[in-house]
Design an enzyme around this catalytic site. Structure first.
Site, PDB file in Angstrom:
ATOM      1  N   GLY A   1     -28.428 -27.658 -14.551  1.00 38.35           N
ATOM      2  CA  GLY A   1     -27.971 -26.378 -14.025  1.00 38.35           C
ATOM      3  C   GLY A   1     -27.232 -26.558 -12.712  1.00 38.35           C
TER       4      GLY A   1
ATOM      5  N   VAL B   1     -28.222 -27.165  -9.504  1.00 38.69           N
ATOM      6  CA  VAL B   1     -28.567 -28.309  -8.650  1.00 38.69           C
ATOM      7  C   VAL B   1     -28.353 -29.632  -9.383  1.00 38.69           C
ATOM      8  CG1 VAL B   1     -30.452 -29.447  -7.408  1.00 38.69           C
ATOM      9  CG2 VAL B   1     -30.200 -26.959  -7.288  1.00 38.69           C
TER      10      VAL B   1
ATOM     11  N   GLY C   1     -32.457 -31.432 -16.239  1.00 41.27           N
ATOM     12  CA  GLY C   1     -31.993 -30.126 -15.761  1.00 41.27           C
ATOM     13  C   GLY C   1     -30.548 -30.205 -15.313  1.00 41.27           C
TER      14      GLY C   1
ATOM     15  N   LYS D   1     -41.404 -15.763   2.322  1.00 41.83           N
ATOM     16  CA  LYS D   1     -40.916 -15.610   0.955  1.00 41.83           C
ATOM     17  C   LYS D   1     -41.248 -14.203   0.500  1.00 41.83           C
ATOM     18  CE  LYS D   1     -39.116 -18.194  -2.396  1.00 41.83           C
ATOM     19  NZ  LYS D   1     -38.224 -19.339  -2.324  1.00 41.83           N
TER      20      LYS D   1
HETATM   21  P1  NAD Z   1     -30.606 -23.450 -12.833  1.00 42.55           P
HETATM   22  O1  NAD Z   1     -31.250 -22.343 -13.580  1.00 42.55           O
HETATM   23  O2  NAD Z   1     -29.174 -23.365 -12.468  1.00 42.55           O
HETATM   24  O3  NAD Z   1     -30.800 -24.834 -13.656  1.00 42.55           O
HETATM   25  C1  NAD Z   1     -32.007 -25.215 -14.208  1.00 42.55           C
HETATM   26  C2  NAD Z   1     -31.678 -25.988 -15.488  1.00 42.55           C
HETATM   27  O4  NAD Z   1     -32.872 -26.571 -16.001  1.00 42.55           O
HETATM   28  C3  NAD Z   1     -31.111 -25.109 -16.607  1.00 42.55           C
HETATM   29  O5  NAD Z   1     -29.955 -25.721 -17.143  1.00 42.55           O
HETATM   30  C4  NAD Z   1     -32.243 -25.041 -17.618  1.00 42.55           C
HETATM   31  O6  NAD Z   1     -31.780 -24.884 -18.969  1.00 42.55           O
HETATM   32  C5  NAD Z   1     -32.901 -26.380 -17.399  1.00 42.55           C
HETATM   33  N1  NAD Z   1     -34.287 -26.470 -17.864  1.00 42.55           N
HETATM   34  C6  NAD Z   1     -35.268 -25.536 -17.798  1.00 42.55           C
HETATM   35  N2  NAD Z   1     -36.406 -26.029 -18.321  1.00 42.55           N
HETATM   36  C7  NAD Z   1     -36.152 -27.312 -18.684  1.00 42.55           C
HETATM   37  C8  NAD Z   1     -36.923 -28.333 -19.283  1.00 42.55           C
HETATM   38  N3  NAD Z   1     -38.201 -28.139 -19.607  1.00 42.55           N
HETATM   39  N4  NAD Z   1     -36.334 -29.526 -19.531  1.00 42.55           N
HETATM   40  C9  NAD Z   1     -35.036 -29.737 -19.228  1.00 42.55           C
HETATM   41  N5  NAD Z   1     -34.254 -28.779 -18.655  1.00 42.55           N
HETATM   42  C10 NAD Z   1     -34.799 -27.587 -18.400  1.00 42.55           C
HETATM   43  O7  NAD Z   1     -31.541 -23.683 -11.544  1.00 42.55           O
HETATM   44  P2  NAD Z   1     -31.170 -24.491 -10.230  1.00 42.55           P
HETATM   45  O8  NAD Z   1     -30.730 -23.546  -9.175  1.00 42.55           O
HETATM   46  O9  NAD Z   1     -30.349 -25.656 -10.582  1.00 42.55           O
HETATM   47  O10 NAD Z   1     -32.631 -24.983  -9.782  1.00 42.55           O
HETATM   48  C11 NAD Z   1     -33.235 -26.121 -10.372  1.00 42.55           C
HETATM   49  C12 NAD Z   1     -34.503 -26.469  -9.618  1.00 42.55           C
HETATM   50  O11 NAD Z   1     -34.175 -26.727  -8.253  1.00 42.55           O
HETATM   51  C13 NAD Z   1     -35.563 -25.381  -9.596  1.00 42.55           C
HETATM   52  O12 NAD Z   1     -36.837 -25.983  -9.586  1.00 42.55           O
HETATM   53  C14 NAD Z   1     -35.321 -24.694  -8.257  1.00 42.55           C
HETATM   54  O13 NAD Z   1     -36.482 -24.044  -7.790  1.00 42.55           O
HETATM   55  C15 NAD Z   1     -34.960 -25.881  -7.412  1.00 42.55           C
HETATM   56  N6  NAD Z   1     -34.179 -25.563  -6.209  1.00 42.55           N
HETATM   57  C16 NAD Z   1     -32.977 -24.929  -6.306  1.00 42.55           C
HETATM   58  C17 NAD Z   1     -32.244 -24.678  -5.147  1.00 42.55           C
HETATM   59  C18 NAD Z   1     -30.871 -24.032  -5.196  1.00 42.55           C
HETATM   60  O14 NAD Z   1     -30.196 -24.034  -4.172  1.00 42.55           O
HETATM   61  N7  NAD Z   1     -30.432 -23.531  -6.336  1.00 42.55           N
HETATM   62  C19 NAD Z   1     -32.764 -25.034  -3.889  1.00 42.55           C
HETATM   63  C20 NAD Z   1     -33.997 -25.702  -3.827  1.00 42.55           C
HETATM   64  C21 NAD Z   1     -34.704 -25.957  -4.995  1.00 42.55           C
END
Ligand code: NAD
Length: 353
Positions: free
Chosen positions: A184, A186, A182, A81
């Protein structure tokens, strides 16, 4: 002088590089936890840290997490990382990206970078102009590569289905109530797939407009973000922040299963025990959310062989996530250990630790 990281965080890392480039202002840490299974693969995070010790802690923990995630996904990749320490203005410049690419190239393929928080697909393309050791380059919809989000969502969706079958004995999620935190990349993707199968969804996001818009799109219910944990449901799916599962929040859960894509869901190792005590089936985060790294790693490995990888091959590999989860749950039931502990032990065996 005491080191500015703890021995537990260090956890026998193979190599850690601290890079400073005066001209561009880049300060970065590249951490390689284990190359036992292959080159250390993991994203680069661009973040403003209050102090450098926090950045080092993040790099070390995240790279160890990638060793475990990649091994459990059956990828021929180790764990690595990188974190780039941004200043308070959080400015990321083309010169910094170039200097970071040069640092990756210097490692000669021991570390393969990818998208993480603060990085975009466009950044990966920019890095690829100076190093081959970047994964997730876009090649079109039918081929591996590009944004890891949709692949992560697909794995989370399959993992939730497997958990529902394992714990509730249902071969479909139709009518199963999923409370999803969440909305977003994922969480939104997983919610759409679950809705398509007829699941009943309750959604929450810290940005209420986002939850409401998704609820309208897929016929779900949006609730305030502070009430999602206590929503009575079959599956609680965390897809926002890490450290969401604490002794306190686990006591408030009203569900049979916790399965979602957020990284590092369990706040402290001892909190995993509370899930066992409450008889809640847990899908270890780095196992269920490996879809994205599977996608970008297959893209990288194929490109290194001078070919492309069909999307079908990616989906087939993501389709193995439920098998790994079932293996963990079975061992957990036999031993009485938490699924998180069982997963860590399996991962450690796979990386020869
Ligand atoms: P993203 O930024 O697209 O979505 C995250 C969402 O969570 C946003 O809509 C945000 O407003 C919301 N959020 C933040 N704090 C919050 C809270 N306290 N309560 C409710 N909602 C809240 O991010 P993502 O890419 O969807 O990633 C989400 C999670 O998945 C993260 O923990 C990330 O590390 C993990 N992850 C992502 C991937 C990937 O491929 N994108 C891979 C593995 C793990």
């Amino acid at each position: 002088m005491a080191a500015f990281w703890t021995e537990a965080d260090w956890d026998d890392h193979e190599r850690v590089e601290l890079v400073h480039d005066r001209q561009s202002g880049l300060t970065a840490i590249l951490a390689l936890h284990s190359t036992h299974c292959g080159p250390g693969a993991g994203g680069v995070r661009f973040w403003h840290y209050a102090d450098p010790a926090g950045a080092m802690k993040d790099a070390l923990r995240l790279s160890r997490g990638m060793s475990y995630k990649n091994a459990m996904a059956g990828l021929p990749m180790g764990g690595g990382k990188a974190v780039v320490l941004l200043d308070e203005s959080r400015t990321k410049t083309p010169a910094m990206l170039a200097a970071f690419a040069d640092a990756v190239e210097t490692l000669g393929g021991a570390y393969v970078t990818a998208q993480d928080v603060g990085a975009s697909e466009a950044d990966m393309i920019a890095l690829s102009e100076r190093t081959r050791h970047v994964s997730g380059l876009p090649h079109g919809d039918d081929l591996a590569g590009g944004d890891p989000g949709p692949s992560t969502s697909f794995g989370v969706y399959l993992g939730i289905k497997a958990a529902v079958e394992h714990r509730l004995g249902k071969g479909s999620v139709a009518g199963v109530h999923v409370a999803l935190q969440g909305c977003g990349s994922v969480g939104g993707g997983a919610a759409r797939l679950l809705a398509r199968d007829g699941a009943k969804l309750t959604l929450a996001d810290i940005d209420p407009a986002r939850a409401q818009a998704l609820a309208k799109e897929i016929g779900a219910t949006a609730v305030p973000s502070d009430s999602i944990i206590t929503t009575p449901c079959d599956v609680f799916s965390p897809n926002a922040l890490g450290a969401i599962l604490t002794a306190d929040s686990i006591a408030k859960l009203d569900c049979a299963v916790v399965a979602g894509g957020a990284n590092n869901q369990i706040a402290r190792p001892e909190d995993g025990l509370a899930l066992v005590e409450r008889d809640i089936l847990y899908a270890p985060d780095y196992v269920i959310n490996a879809g994205g790294i599977i996608n970008v790693s297959l893209e990288y490995l194929a490109r290194m062989e001078g070919r492309t990888c069909p999307r079908g091959e990616v989906n087939q590999r993501i389709g193995q996530i439920p098998d790994r989860l079932r293996e963990i749950w079975q061992e957990s039931e036999t031993t009485g250990l938490g699924a998180d502990v069982v997963a860590d032990r399996m991962a450690q065996r796979l990386i020869g630790r």
